[in-house]
Enzyme design. Structure first.
Site, PDB file in Angstrom:
ATOM      1  CB  ALA A   1      33.439  19.944  42.462  1.00 41.04           C
ATOM      2  CB  VAL A   2      28.821  22.142  43.728  1.00 47.23           C
ATOM      3  CG1 VAL A   2      27.712  22.648  44.659  1.00 47.23           C
ATOM      4  CG2 VAL A   2      29.863  23.233  43.526  1.00 47.23           C
TER       5      VAL A   2
ATOM      6  NE  ARG B   1      23.993  32.830  41.604  1.00 46.61           N
ATOM      7  CZ  ARG B   1      25.224  32.504  41.257  1.00 46.61           C
ATOM      8  NH1 ARG B   1      25.944  33.337  40.517  1.00 46.61           N
ATOM      9  NH2 ARG B   1      25.735  31.344  41.642  1.00 46.61           N
TER      10      ARG B   1
ATOM     11  CB  CYS C   1      31.304  31.131  45.550  1.00 40.79           C
ATOM     12  SG  CYS C   1      32.168  31.477  43.997  1.00 40.79           S
TER      13      CYS C   1
ATOM     14  CG  HIS D   1      36.477  32.144  46.084  1.00 43.74           C
ATOM     15  ND1 HIS D   1      37.287  31.278  45.397  1.00 43.74           N
ATOM     16  CD2 HIS D   1      35.297  32.191  45.388  1.00 43.74           C
ATOM     17  CE1 HIS D   1      36.634  30.818  44.336  1.00 43.74           C
ATOM     18  NE2 HIS D   1      35.431  31.351  44.318  1.00 43.74           N
TER      19      HIS D   1
ATOM     20  CE  LYS E   1      27.893  35.175  37.316  1.00 42.11           C
ATOM     21  NZ  LYS E   1      28.575  33.860  37.388  1.00 42.11           N
TER      22      LYS E   1
END
Length: 343
Positions: free
Chosen positions: A15-16, A101, A130, A243, A214
């Site tokens: 999808a991304v 990250r 996200c 979101h 996160k």
């Protein structure tokens, strides 16, 4: 870089990855070649780019020779294996997984917030979570003006954040329930249709989920301020795209609701929709497919001296993943950083 780069989209059938290809085309990202990469099981499939079909090739250890830029959205374990290989081959990696990250050698970047961190990249750059990205866009101008002490955030996250199988699971569950049939939960631990799940990712020893931590750790790294206190509750909701977040902010200096509206109205990548008298506020159905992050319901927290409440909504697949990745790549080009430092 004087020439147009060779760009690989890794995870091009997801999808991304599909959204990355669309955005590369929409933003006319400079390139001499686009290579669609994925796992062996997706090799040979076709993906669309600029009106033509690209044949997906298998990602291997030899795939990155001659590639200048790799946009990864192929999962954490794949990134852990192939990102160093790509960087060693001279390819700059922008990775959308959580693998890099919190690595001290990898910048974690939202281009509107901390583009300067790209200056010290060593070949691998991390795209934030996200839910963190959209919050950063509204926190940064407030922090610059009044210094943030504490953030309390509750998220309401769309199923697309889990991937295509989660989208299909919600569709199937809704269809079956509307036809009086029992549902099966494969992707999530419980039924997601007409339900809310207060769990995103696994639980950790401190009682928080990995997704919640996160947001805590990534916020501090991106803002460059470990003193900011952050606490999060992350909830999966039966929404396909977008979101939403309820964000409570405590600052050192006083800001009124009007002060915050004025600050955010000038913030890059942010659109303020805050007209309660007209019942106008951000909603995920209107944020879907949009580049900006939307903010509304801005009001003072009357329980503390310097507090602000707000509602923040963004398309998690677009700004929360694919768009931010490509904006990082654009910033690398602008700052002449599309190269792997040696030594």
């Amino acid at each position: 870089m004087s020439r147009k780069p060779v760009v690989a989209v890794c995870g091009a059938t997801g999808a991304v990855g599909q959204e990355m290809l669309r955005i590369l085309e929409q933003r006319e990202f400079p390139h001499s070649e686009i290579i669609a990469m994925a796992s062996a099981r997706s090799a040979g499939k076709k993906v669309s780019f600029m009106g033509r079909d690209l044949t997906v090739v298998e990602m291997t250890e030899d795939s990155f020779k001659g590639v200048d830029l790799a946009l990864f959205s192929a999962g954490g374990s794949t990134s852990e294996k192939f990102s160093p290989i790509a960087a060693k081959a001279g390819c700059v990696v922008v990775d959308n997984s959580s693998a890099w990250r919190m690595d001290d050698n990898c910048p974690l970047v939202v281009p509107e917030v901390n583009p300067h961190d790209l200056d010290w990249h060593k070949g691998i750059i991390a795209n934030p979570n996200c839910s963190t990205i959209q919050m950063m866009l509204v926190l940064k101008p407030i922090h610059d003006k009044a210094r943030i002490k504490r953030v309390v955030v509750s998220t309401y996250q769309a199923v697309s954040g889990t991937g295509q199988k989660a989208i299909e699971e919600l569709e199937n569950q809704v269809r079956r329930l509307m036809n009086g049939q029992p549902v099966v939960a494969d992707v999530y631990p419980h039924q997601i249709a007409f339900n809310c799940l207060p769990q995103i990712d696994v639980f950790m020893d401190n009682g928080y989920t990995k997704e919640e931590m996160k947001m805590v750790n990534e916020t501090r790294k991106i803002m460059g301020d470990p003193s900011i206190r952050v606490t999060a509750t992350c909830v999966r909701v039966p929404v396909f795209y977008g979101h939403s977040e309820s964000v409570n902010i405590e600052t050192e200096q006083k800001l009124t609701a009007d002060d915050v509206r004025a600050l955010l109205a000038k913030a890059p990548g942010v659109t303020v929709i805050d007209f309660p008298e007209k019942r106008a506020y951000p909603m995920p159905i209107e944020a879907a497919g949009e580049d900006d992050t939307f903010v509304g319901r801005i009001r003072e927290d009357e329980t503390i001296e310097n507090g602000i409440n707000m509602w923040v909504v963004s398309d998690n697949i677009r700004k929360g993943a694919a768009l931010n990745t490509i904006q990082i790549a654009e910033t690398l080009m602008e700052r002449d950083l599309l190269r792997v430092p040696r030594g």
